[in-house]
Structure formats: C-alpha cells, structure tokens
Write an enzyme that holds these catalytic residues in place. Structure first.
Site, PDB file in Angstrom:
ATOM      1  N   LYS A 113       0.881  -1.165   0.000  1.00 39.85           N
ATOM      2  CA  LYS A 113       0.000   0.000   0.000  1.00 39.85           C
ATOM      3  C   LYS A 113       0.919   1.216   0.000  1.00 39.85           C
ATOM      4  CE  LYS A 113      -3.283   2.697   2.659  1.00 39.85           C
ATOM      5  NZ  LYS A 113      -3.899   2.938   3.983  1.00 39.85           N
ATOM      6  N   GLY A 174      -8.237   9.424   9.503  1.00 38.61           N
ATOM      7  CA  GLY A 174      -8.595   9.559  10.903  1.00 38.61           C
ATOM      8  C   GLY A 174      -9.679  10.571  11.201  1.00 38.61           C
ATOM      9  N   ALA A 201      -9.588   5.561   4.049  1.00 39.49           N
ATOM     10  CA  ALA A 201      -9.393   6.744   4.890  1.00 39.49           C
ATOM     11  C   ALA A 201     -10.655   7.588   5.008  1.00 39.49           C
ATOM     12  CB  ALA A 201      -8.245   7.618   4.393  1.00 39.49           C
ATOM     13  N   GLY A 202     -10.926   8.008   6.250  1.00 43.64           N
ATOM     14  CA  GLY A 202     -12.013   8.929   6.524  1.00 43.64           C
ATOM     15  C   GLY A 202     -13.338   8.295   6.866  1.00 43.64           C
ATOM     16  N   ASN A 223      -9.273   1.728   9.732  1.00 44.48           N
ATOM     17  CA  ASN A 223      -8.541   1.343  10.931  1.00 44.48           C
ATOM     18  C   ASN A 223      -9.138   2.017  12.165  1.00 44.48           C
ATOM     19  OD1 ASN A 223      -4.969   1.099  11.728  1.00 44.48           O
ATOM     20  ND2 ASN A 223      -6.720   0.755  13.000  1.00 44.48           N
ATOM     21  N   SER A 224      -9.028   3.342  12.232  1.00 47.73           N
ATOM     22  CA  SER A 224      -9.376   4.066  13.459  1.00 47.73           C
ATOM     23  C   SER A 224     -10.817   3.865  13.893  1.00 47.73           C
ATOM     24  CB  SER A 224      -9.110   5.565  13.270  1.00 47.73           C
ATOM     25  OG  SER A 224      -7.746   5.800  12.992  1.00 47.73           O
TER      26      SER A 224
END
Length: 275
Positions: A113, A174, A201-202, A223-224
């Site tokens: 990635k 994040g 992301a996001g 992830n987050s």
C-alpha cells in the site's frame, strides 16, 4: 484461506492482482487497546487483508522489538489472511520505494500500500511523488495499491504507471467524516470501470462503508473507526455487515433518485371493482 462470508453470494468475488478474495473489508492493525482486542476484531471482521505500517512499527524507542509484526504475521497465518504493508509516514518517492523493498524482504509479499504524504495537516497524498514511486515499484515487480485522493486525473496517471488497484480517500485519514465528495467517487467508478477501487481513509461509521459499496466500489479499508471505538470487536462486526449490505444493495440495483415526489401507488383515470 477464509471461507466466504455466508451473506456473500458465492460468485461475488473480487481480486487484488491475481488473488481472488471474498471479503470486501480490509482492516488496519494500529492503535488497538491490546493484542487480544486486535486478534478478536480481525476474527469478527472476516477480513482477508490486514494492513500494517512498517515505518511506524519499526521506529521504536531504543530500536527495540515489541513483537507487533510477529503478532500480525501469526494472526494472518492462522486466519489465512494476506498482509498488506504500507509506507505510511513517507514523504518522498525515494523513501517509499526503499521502505517497500524492506517490507517485501521482511514479510515475503510483493503487495504494497503506497503512501507518500505531501501535507502535514491534512495528510493529503503528494500526487507527483506518488506517481514516481508507483512507476518504480511496478517496474520492480510489486503489486502497488496507491493511497490517493479522489481526483480522476491523478488516478488515471497511477493507472498509466501500472497500478491495477487505486485506494482513493473518502476524507482525510482519521477524520471519520465519511464520503465528503460522492460525486468525485462516482466519477472515478464510472471512468475507471476496469480498475479495482478501494475506498480508504475517513470512514467513521458503518453507514459510510455501506455507502461506498453502494457506489460500486470494490472494497473499503479502515482502521481508526474500529480500533478507537469503545468496542473494537463489536464495531468490526458492524462494519463487516455494513459492507455486505452495501454490496448487496449495489448488486440488487438502487432505485433512481428524484427531486420530486413519485407516488408509489399510481392511480388510474377510471375506477374499477375487483369481482
């Protein structure tokens, strides 16, 4: 390998390169409250692809080893999952290429990635360094999955460089803001029909993941939203189900939208009586 999710039609597979996958939920491995919570979340997610950032993982105080990489390797092996190392934290093509080669040697995978960040506040990818790094890594035999913005022309340049997969952001890393520009994402999907597209992301809520799959994207990576929740295991399961629901909705065919009301029960001009 992991069996298909029971809610996924048996023919509804997708690919990263030449690898056939069933789960459309890619999971990051950073920031979990404990190794056990991470392992349980992976099981709950049903994910077949786990990401890890080597630059931050290996940059430990005093150069020590906390065993994190080995935990991820063991978990992936036990689950039949694939590792997707990333170049998070890199600021130049040269730095990213060097780290990618280290990842291939350490983890035994040619998947990478590719992240090359150009702005410290938004963590927005640098499109110029990203294309340079992608071109070099493709030539070096990597399957490159570049983290990019939702800009169509930047995406086309990455495809021209040899990338078969793109990972456009929904919002800054994040942020949890969800799909800030659905129009741009729809345009990417429409203009790059043969390219595997993963929203990355996001994403902050399961509904965001469902919306991405409803647009026709092949998968999501996050992830987050899982690792920072009160219940990572429960949240992983929630995202798993949302991804399955969004994909099922896309396959079934979403209704067309309208700016005006449309009666669901049309009324004809003549009365009639059922006998």
């Amino acid at each position: 390998m992991l069996p298909p999710n029971p809610t996924t039609p048996p023919d509804d597979t997708w690919r990263i390169g030449d690898t056939v996958l069933h789960s459309r939920f890619l999971l990051g491995t950073a920031g979990y409250p404990s190794p056990q919570a991470l392992q349980d979340a992976i099981v709950a997610s049903g994910s077949q692809v786990l990401t890890l950032g080597l630059k931050r993982t290996l940059a430990l105080p005093g150069g020590g080893d906390n065993g994190f990489v080995q935990i991820i390797r063991d978990t992936a092996r036990a689950r039949g999952a694939h590792l997707l190392p990333n170049t998070a934290g890199c600021r130049s093509a040269r730095e990213a290429v060097t780290l990618a080669h280290m990842a291939r040697e350490l983890l035994g995978t040619h998947w990478i990635k590719l992240e090359v960040v150009g702005d410290e506040q938004t963590l927005q990818p640098d499109p110029f360094e990203l294309v340079d790094a992608a071109r070099q890594l493709v030539a070096d035999g990597f399957e490159v999955l570049p983290y990019c913005t939702d800009d169509l022309v930047s995406g086309q340049r990455l495809v021209d460089a040899g990338c078969r997969v793109l990972m456009p952001w929904a919002a800054p890393i994040g942020s949890g803001l969800g799909l800030l520009n659905p129009w741009a994402l729809r345009t990417l999907r429409a203009r790059l029909p043969g390219v595997t597209l993963i929203v990355d992301a996001g994403l902050g809520a399961p509904s965001h993941a469902a919306a991405a799959l409803e647009l026709g994207f092949d998968a999501v990576l996050l992830n987050s939203a899982v690792s920072q929740s009160r219940d990572p295991v429960g949240m992983a399961a929630a995202f798993r189900d949302a991804v399955a629901g969004g994909r099922a909705g896309f396959r079934a065919g979403l209704m067309a939208t309208s700016d005006v009301a449309i009666a669901t029960t049309p009324v004809g001009g003549q009365p009639f009586v059922l006998l």
